[in-house]
Design an enzyme around this catalytic site. Structure first.
Site, mmCIF file in Angstrom:
data_model
loop_
_atom_site.group_PDB
_atom_site.id
_atom_site.type_symbol
_atom_site.label_atom_id
_atom_site.label_comp_id
_atom_site.label_asym_id
_atom_site.label_seq_id
_atom_site.Cartn_x
_atom_site.Cartn_y
_atom_site.Cartn_z
ATOM 1 N N SER A 20 44.614 43.101 52.025
ATOM 2 C CA SER A 20 45.488 42.530 50.997
ATOM 3 C C SER A 20 45.806 43.599 49.969
ATOM 4 O O SER A 20 45.068 44.579 49.826
ATOM 5 C CB SER A 20 44.783 41.349 50.311
ATOM 6 O OG SER A 20 45.504 40.906 49.170
ATOM 7 N N TYR A 37 37.775 36.901 45.735
ATOM 8 C CA TYR A 37 38.651 37.393 46.802
ATOM 9 C C TYR A 37 38.871 38.897 46.670
ATOM 10 O O TYR A 37 38.797 39.639 47.659
ATOM 11 C CB TYR A 37 39.982 36.645 46.756
ATOM 12 C CG TYR A 37 40.922 36.973 47.893
ATOM 13 C CD1 TYR A 37 40.674 36.500 49.179
ATOM 14 C CD2 TYR A 37 42.054 37.749 47.683
ATOM 15 C CE1 TYR A 37 41.543 36.793 50.228
ATOM 16 C CE2 TYR A 37 42.928 38.038 48.721
ATOM 17 C CZ TYR A 37 42.671 37.558 49.994
ATOM 18 O OH TYR A 37 43.536 37.855 51.028
#
Length: 275
Positions: free
Chosen positions: A133, A146
């Site tokens: 990501s 995250y």
């Protein structure tokens, strides 16, 4: 010879569209899902799908044995994709919520990758593709769990790439920015399980985030469909020399540039606007 690729997290979004796309491109795809009903649905759609829960070591090892039996030990590719986002300020997150985040997003990937590397070594070829990501190299507030899991994936992957040098296995990272998927809905579930909104100094921020996560579609104008991952995934699996990193969406390219050029405090000011 047809090359077999294992894809995790195929119930929806990136995993789902990429599993179907790889099958159309002639790969022998082994899709995997956490829930048995999703496994049955994908099998009915014509994919070979197995059950694999990245938060359960026994489930992972059982799935690897199923892969070995199905392929005769001839697995070529692994697309580590299954993951979810745990929202919430770090000061509000129970340690168990962080553990759960890492079990799925990091430790499960390690267990699975470690288990398939011997097959790739024996076969003299292999590709490992990690769906990371933009939040694997820059941080946003309220996404600390995250962020941490994806930063870990990036460091782990860079280390493994160095250790695989001289072997027939190549490893790549895909770094998407905003992608249209069920990610927000899954994050909302995790948010409700872990965060007590009313007892936080971030209550007003959480209410705004809650509204965004409840929205059926992203309001970010740079959001791309899950299909945007297909092309970089195919390149990582087929190119003689796969790229180390594939950056997808304009925000990822922009943040990579900012990370390289801006002093840390200036970068913080840029990132603070995206909380």
């Amino acid at each position: 010879m047809t090359k077999t690729v294992l894809v995790t997290g195929c119930s929806s979004g990136i995993g789902y569209v990429c599993a179907h796309a790889l099958a159309k491109e002639g790969f022998d795809v082994i899709a995997s899902c956490r829930k048995s009903e999703d496994v049955a649905r994908l099998n009915a759609e014509g994919l070979y799908c197995i059950q694999l829960d990245l938060a359960d070591t026994n489930s992972i090892l059982t799935a690897v044995e199923a892969v070995r039996e199905y392929t005769g030990g001839k697995l070529f590719g692994l697309f580590n994709n299954g993951a979810y986002g745990q929202p919430g300020a770090l000061e509000d997150l129970p340690t168990d919520a962080l553990r759960k985040q890492f079990e799925t997003n990091f430790f499960g990937w390690h267990t699975l990758t470690q288990a398939v590397i011997p097959m790739m070594m024996e076969n003299g070829a292999g590709r490992i593709v990690q769906n990371s990501s933009v939040l694997g190299f820059v941080a946003l507030k309220f996404r600390g769990a995250y962020n941490a899991s994806k930063f870990a994936v990036e460091g782990w992957t860079d280390t493994l790439r160095l250790e695989l040098a001289g072997t027939p296995i190549q490893i790549s990272l895909i770094e998407p920015g905003p992608i249209e998927s069920r990610f927000r809905a899954n994050a909302l579930d995790a948010f409700y399980q872990a965060i007590n909104i009313n007892n936080s100094r971030f209550e007003s921020d959480y209410r705004a985030q809650q509204s965004r996560m409840e929205s059926e579609h992203s309001t970010n104008k740079y959001t791309l469909p899950s299909e945007a991952i297909i092309a970089p995934l195919l390149h990582a699996l087929t190119a003689p020399r796969a790229k180390i990193r594939y950056r997808v969406t304009k925000p990822t390219h922009y943040m990579a540039l900012c990370k390289r050029l801006l002093p840390s405090r200036m970068l913080d000011r840029v990132l603070a606007k995206g909380g």
